[in-house]
Design a protein around this motif. Structure first.
Motif, PDB file in Angstrom:
ATOM      1  N   SER A  53       0.832  -1.200   0.000  1.00 37.26           N
ATOM      2  CA  SER A  53       0.000   0.000   0.000  1.00 37.26           C
ATOM      3  C   SER A  53       0.871   1.255   0.000  1.00 37.26           C
ATOM      4  O   SER A  53       1.982   1.255   0.551  1.00 37.26           O
ATOM      5  CB  SER A  53      -0.910   0.019   1.228  1.00 37.26           C
ATOM      6  N   PRO A  54       0.399   2.359  -0.622  1.00 35.11           N
ATOM      7  CA  PRO A  54       1.201   3.586  -0.686  1.00 35.11           C
ATOM      8  C   PRO A  54       1.604   4.128   0.672  1.00 35.11           C
ATOM      9  O   PRO A  54       2.743   4.596   0.841  1.00 35.11           O
ATOM     10  CB  PRO A  54       0.287   4.560  -1.427  1.00 35.11           C
ATOM     11  N   SER A  55       0.706   4.070   1.651  1.00 35.92           N
ATOM     12  CA  SER A  55       1.042   4.614   2.967  1.00 35.92           C
ATOM     13  C   SER A  55       2.144   3.801   3.634  1.00 35.92           C
ATOM     14  O   SER A  55       3.078   4.357   4.221  1.00 35.92           O
ATOM     15  CB  SER A  55      -0.203   4.654   3.855  1.00 35.92           C
ATOM     16  N   THR A  56       2.026   2.472   3.543  1.00 33.01           N
ATOM     17  CA  THR A  56       3.070   1.616   4.110  1.00 33.01           C
ATOM     18  C   THR A  56       4.383   1.794   3.361  1.00 33.01           C
ATOM     19  O   THR A  56       5.466   1.839   3.961  1.00 33.01           O
ATOM     20  CB  THR A  56       2.641   0.138   4.052  1.00 33.01           C
ATOM     21  N   THR A  57       4.290   1.923   2.033  1.00 32.86           N
ATOM     22  CA  THR A  57       5.491   2.140   1.222  1.00 32.86           C
ATOM     23  C   THR A  57       6.209   3.407   1.642  1.00 32.86           C
ATOM     24  O   THR A  57       7.448   3.422   1.780  1.00 32.86           O
ATOM     25  CB  THR A  57       5.114   2.213  -0.266  1.00 32.86           C
ATOM     26  N   LEU A  58       5.463   4.479   1.851  1.00 31.32           N
ATOM     27  CA  LEU A  58       6.075   5.745   2.246  1.00 31.32           C
ATOM     28  C   LEU A  58       6.788   5.608   3.586  1.00 31.32           C
ATOM     29  O   LEU A  58       7.927   6.078   3.753  1.00 31.32           O
ATOM     30  CB  LEU A  58       5.016   6.844   2.323  1.00 31.32           C
ATOM     31  N   ASN A  59       6.155   4.947   4.556  1.00 32.31           N
ATOM     32  CA  ASN A  59       6.772   4.785   5.872  1.00 32.31           C
ATOM     33  C   ASN A  59       8.050   3.950   5.790  1.00 32.31           C
ATOM     34  O   ASN A  59       9.063   4.268   6.429  1.00 32.31           O
ATOM     35  CB  ASN A  59       5.787   4.126   6.838  1.00 32.31           C
ATOM     36  N   ILE A  60       7.993   2.888   5.000  1.00 33.27           N
ATOM     37  CA  ILE A  60       9.173   2.031   4.866  1.00 33.27           C
ATOM     38  C   ILE A  60      10.277   2.770   4.125  1.00 33.27           C
ATOM     39  O   ILE A  60      11.459   2.674   4.485  1.00 33.27           O
ATOM     40  CB  ILE A  60       8.805   0.716   4.150  1.00 33.27           C
ATOM     41  N   LEU A  61       9.915   3.537   3.097  1.00 40.83           N
ATOM     42  CA  LEU A  61      10.921   4.303   2.363  1.00 40.83           C
ATOM     43  C   LEU A  61      11.624   5.301   3.272  1.00 40.83           C
ATOM     44  O   LEU A  61      12.851   5.482   3.189  1.00 40.83           O
ATOM     45  CB  LEU A  61      10.272   5.038   1.183  1.00 40.83           C
ATOM     46  N   ARG A  62      10.880   5.953   4.130  1.00 46.80           N
ATOM     47  CA  ARG A  62      11.495   6.909   5.051  1.00 46.80           C
ATOM     48  C   ARG A  62      12.504   6.208   5.953  1.00 46.80           C
ATOM     49  O   ARG A  62      13.588   6.743   6.242  1.00 46.80           O
ATOM     50  CB  ARG A  62      10.412   7.594   5.887  1.00 46.80           C
ATOM     51  N   THR A  63      12.155   4.993   6.398  1.00 44.44           N
ATOM     52  CA  THR A  63      13.073   4.231   7.244  1.00 44.44           C
ATOM     53  C   THR A  63      14.313   3.821   6.457  1.00 44.44           C
ATOM     54  O   THR A  63      15.444   3.915   6.952  1.00 44.44           O
ATOM     55  CB  THR A  63      12.372   2.974   7.802  1.00 44.44           C
ATOM     56  N   LEU A  64      14.102   3.363   5.221  1.00 47.43           N
ATOM     57  CA  LEU A  64      15.227   2.938   4.383  1.00 47.43           C
ATOM     58  C   LEU A  64      16.141   4.104   4.040  1.00 47.43           C
ATOM     59  O   LEU A  64      17.363   3.947   3.949  1.00 47.43           O
ATOM     60  CB  LEU A  64      14.708   2.276   3.104  1.00 47.43           C
ATOM     61  N   VAL A  65      15.567   5.295   3.852  1.00 48.50           N
ATOM     62  CA  VAL A  65      16.371   6.496   3.612  1.00 48.50           C
ATOM     63  C   VAL A  65      17.225   6.791   4.841  1.00 48.50           C
ATOM     64  O   VAL A  65      18.417   7.103   4.737  1.00 48.50           O
ATOM     65  CB  VAL A  65      15.480   7.698   3.263  1.00 48.50           C
ATOM     66  N   GLY A  66      16.614   6.666   6.024  1.00 42.33           N
ATOM     67  CA  GLY A  66      17.353   6.906   7.256  1.00 42.33           C
ATOM     68  C   GLY A  66      18.513   5.947   7.448  1.00 42.33           C
ATOM     69  O   GLY A  66      19.552   6.305   8.011  1.00 42.33           O
ATOM     70  N   GLU A  67      18.351   4.714   6.966  1.00 44.55           N
ATOM     71  CA  GLU A  67      19.413   3.710   7.073  1.00 44.55           C
ATOM     72  C   GLU A  67      20.418   3.798   5.931  1.00 44.55           C
ATOM     73  O   GLU A  67      21.432   3.102   5.949  1.00 44.55           O
ATOM     74  CB  GLU A  67      18.794   2.306   7.098  1.00 44.55           C
ATOM     75  N   GLY A  68      20.140   4.644   4.941  1.00 43.69           N
ATOM     76  CA  GLY A  68      21.047   4.801   3.821  1.00 43.69           C
ATOM     77  C   GLY A  68      20.866   3.793   2.704  1.00 43.69           C
ATOM     78  O   GLY A  68      21.618   3.795   1.727  1.00 43.69           O
ATOM     79  N   VAL A  70      18.214   3.550   0.743  1.00 39.71           N
ATOM     80  CA  VAL A  70      17.516   4.240  -0.344  1.00 39.71           C
ATOM     81  C   VAL A  70      17.850   5.721  -0.230  1.00 39.71           C
ATOM     82  O   VAL A  70      17.996   6.252   0.879  1.00 39.71           O
ATOM     83  CB  VAL A  70      15.991   4.016  -0.261  1.00 39.71           C
ATOM     84  N   ALA A  71      17.972   6.384  -1.371  1.00 37.81           N
ATOM     85  CA  ALA A  71      18.252   7.820  -1.384  1.00 37.81           C
ATOM     86  C   ALA A  71      17.061   8.569  -1.970  1.00 37.81           C
ATOM     87  O   ALA A  71      16.481   8.137  -2.974  1.00 37.81           O
ATOM     88  CB  ALA A  71      19.510   8.101  -2.200  1.00 37.81           C
ATOM     89  N   LEU A  72      16.681   9.680  -1.342  1.00 39.34           N
ATOM     90  CA  LEU A  72      15.601  10.537  -1.829  1.00 39.34           C
ATOM     91  C   LEU A  72      16.164  11.597  -2.762  1.00 39.34           C
ATOM     92  O   LEU A  72      17.167  12.241  -2.453  1.00 39.34           O
ATOM     93  CB  LEU A  72      14.894  11.196  -0.655  1.00 39.34           C
ATOM     94  N   VAL A  73      15.535  11.756  -3.928  1.00 36.27           N
ATOM     95  CA  VAL A  73      15.885  12.840  -4.850  1.00 36.27           C
ATOM     96  C   VAL A  73      14.940  13.993  -4.530  1.00 36.27           C
ATOM     97  O   VAL A  73      13.759  13.969  -4.900  1.00 36.27           O
ATOM     98  CB  VAL A  73      15.725  12.405  -6.318  1.00 36.27           C
ATOM     99  N   PRO A  74      15.392  15.022  -3.806  1.00 45.03           N
ATOM    100  CA  PRO A  74      14.485  16.054  -3.278  1.00 45.03           C
ATOM    101  C   PRO A  74      13.683  16.786  -4.342  1.00 45.03           C
ATOM    102  O   PRO A  74      12.493  17.060  -4.146  1.00 45.03           O
ATOM    103  CB  PRO A  74      15.444  17.013  -2.546  1.00 45.03           C
ATOM    104  N   ASP A  75      14.304  17.110  -5.470  1.00 45.26           N
ATOM    105  CA  ASP A  75      13.616  17.918  -6.482  1.00 45.26           C
ATOM    106  C   ASP A  75      12.391  17.221  -7.051  1.00 45.26           C
ATOM    107  O   ASP A  75      11.388  17.859  -7.367  1.00 45.26           O
ATOM    108  CB  ASP A  75      14.580  18.267  -7.622  1.00 45.26           C
ATOM    109  N   THR A  76      12.475  15.916  -7.201  1.00 45.28           N
ATOM    110  CA  THR A  76      11.387  15.174  -7.856  1.00 45.28           C
ATOM    111  C   THR A  76      10.599  14.303  -6.879  1.00 45.28           C
ATOM    112  O   THR A  76       9.630  13.655  -7.283  1.00 45.28           O
ATOM    113  CB  THR A  76      11.949  14.287  -8.971  1.00 45.28           C
ATOM    114  N   LYS A  77      11.018  14.281  -5.608  1.00 44.35           N
ATOM    115  CA  LYS A  77      10.376  13.422  -4.599  1.00 44.35           C
ATOM    116  C   LYS A  77      10.345  11.957  -5.071  1.00 44.35           C
ATOM    117  O   LYS A  77       9.345  11.260  -4.929  1.00 44.35           O
ATOM    118  CB  LYS A  77       8.947  13.913  -4.321  1.00 44.35           C
ATOM    119  N   THR A  78      11.448  11.533  -5.655  1.00 43.81           N
ATOM    120  CA  THR A  78      11.566  10.155  -6.116  1.00 43.81           C
ATOM    121  C   THR A  78      12.701   9.470  -5.350  1.00 43.81           C
ATOM    122  O   THR A  78      13.478  10.123  -4.643  1.00 43.81           O
ATOM    123  CB  THR A  78      11.842  10.079  -7.626  1.00 43.81           C
ATOM    124  N   TYR A  79      12.779   8.153  -5.533  1.00 39.64           N
ATOM    125  CA  TYR A  79      13.727   7.363  -4.743  1.00 39.64           C
ATOM    126  C   TYR A  79      14.566   6.472  -5.648  1.00 39.64           C
ATOM    127  O   TYR A  79      14.100   5.956  -6.656  1.00 39.64           O
ATOM    128  CB  TYR A  79      12.977   6.490  -3.727  1.00 39.64           C
TER     129      TYR A  79
END
Length: 301
Positions: A53-68, A70-79
């Motif tokens: 689900s999108p909500s679960t995906t967003l939460n997991i992505l935030r955690t993965l970004v914090g662990e390094g 996954v990287a967030l591309v700020p300009d496009t809000k993509t990963y």
């Protein structure tokens, strides 16, 4: 090629597979979705590819970004994938194919008391033995390292031929010519060989019941590259009659599961859902199989 002697490795406990942790499974699916994309993806696209689900995906992505991871591309809000994954995977980068496959082969060797092996499919229509693992039992099948056999011989050859036909690059006339040059201890008609190749393609593993080497049963499965060309073959070798038919099928399923788990990592990323399903099948195949009263593996006298 049959040797009596002490085994070179200790018996290892077969790992029990417990209940899956949903959050970990979802995180793995999300990582594979990000890894399988040619460009950075947004949350919705990742969620769709991962089946989360999108909500679960967003939460997991935030955690993965914090662990390094996954990287967030700020300009496009993509990963996209992060350097943290390289840090975790670095110990694997310089390992050989045999080392990468060794844990799974060791598990198969232990559970089925069979010699397991890794073969490279060479351009000269030969299969080269890269490595083998012997079981803890004192009596086992032995092969010398760097042994070369015709690429279409035995169970290995059936697995290679099945993969080659699936890729559309193996004309029947070519296979017949290669088959004709093989020295079988117990000859098998070419038409029968073709039927067994087709059966191998359908079930995901091949069997040779004492035709290439009298008294030896071999089971094999091929690892293919992105173009479905066979590159490596994993195999198990034991004495004829050592396993019941049910246990022999379980051995084939274990090798098929090993291939399903290793192939995406070693030869290219596949779709996220496919990779996740392959790993679940591999875990199930690696789990200890219930054995009938007369189905326990035994060493030949």
């Amino acid at each position: 090629m049959v040797e009596r002697g002490e085994a070179g490795v200790d018996r290892a406990a077969v790992m029990e597979v417990g209940r899956e942790v949903g959050a970990v499974t979802q995180a793995a699916a999300i990582l594979r979705a990000v890894a399988g994309a040619r460009e950075a993806l947004g949350v919705t696209a990742i969620a769709r590819a991962a089946g989360v689900s999108p909500s679960t995906t967003l939460n997991i992505l935030r955690t993965l970004v914090g662990e390094g991871f996954v990287a967030l591309v700020p300009d496009t809000k993509t990963y996209r994938l992060g350097l943290g994954l390289l840090e975790v995977a670095r110990p694997l980068l310089n390992r050989s194919d045999v080392e990468l496959l060794q844990p799974g082969l060791q598990q198969v060797a232990t559970e089925f008391e069979a010699t397991t092996s890794v073969w490279q499919v060479a351009p000269d229509d030969k299969a080269l033995l890269l490595g083998r693992i012997v079981p803890a039992s004192g009596i086992h099948i032995e092969f010398r390292l760097a042994t070369r056999i015709p690429a279409y011989a035995g169970a290995i050859g059936r697995a290679v031929a099945a993969a080659g036909q699936a890729a559309g690059g193996l004309p029947r006339a070519t296979l017949r010519a290669r088959f004709g040059a093989i020295r079988w201890h117990v000859p098998v008609p070419f038409e029968t060989f073709l039927e067994e190749v087709e059966a191998s393609a359908a079930r995901g593993y091949a069997v040779d019941a004492g035709h290439l080497i009298r008294g030896v049963t071999s089971v094999a499965a091929a690892l293919c590259d992105r173009h479905q060309r066979p590159r490596l073959v994993v195999a198990a070798h034991l004495f004829q009659g050592q396993l019941t038919e049910e246990r022999l099928q379980a051995l084939g399923s274990a090798l098929r599961g090993l291939v399903a788990a290793a192939q995406p990592a070693m030869f290219g990323v596949v779709e996220a859902g496919g990779a996740a399903a392959a790993r679940r099948r591999a875990m199930n195949a690696a789990a200890p199989s219930p054995r009938a009263a007369d189905g326990s593996p035994r060493s030949a006298p």
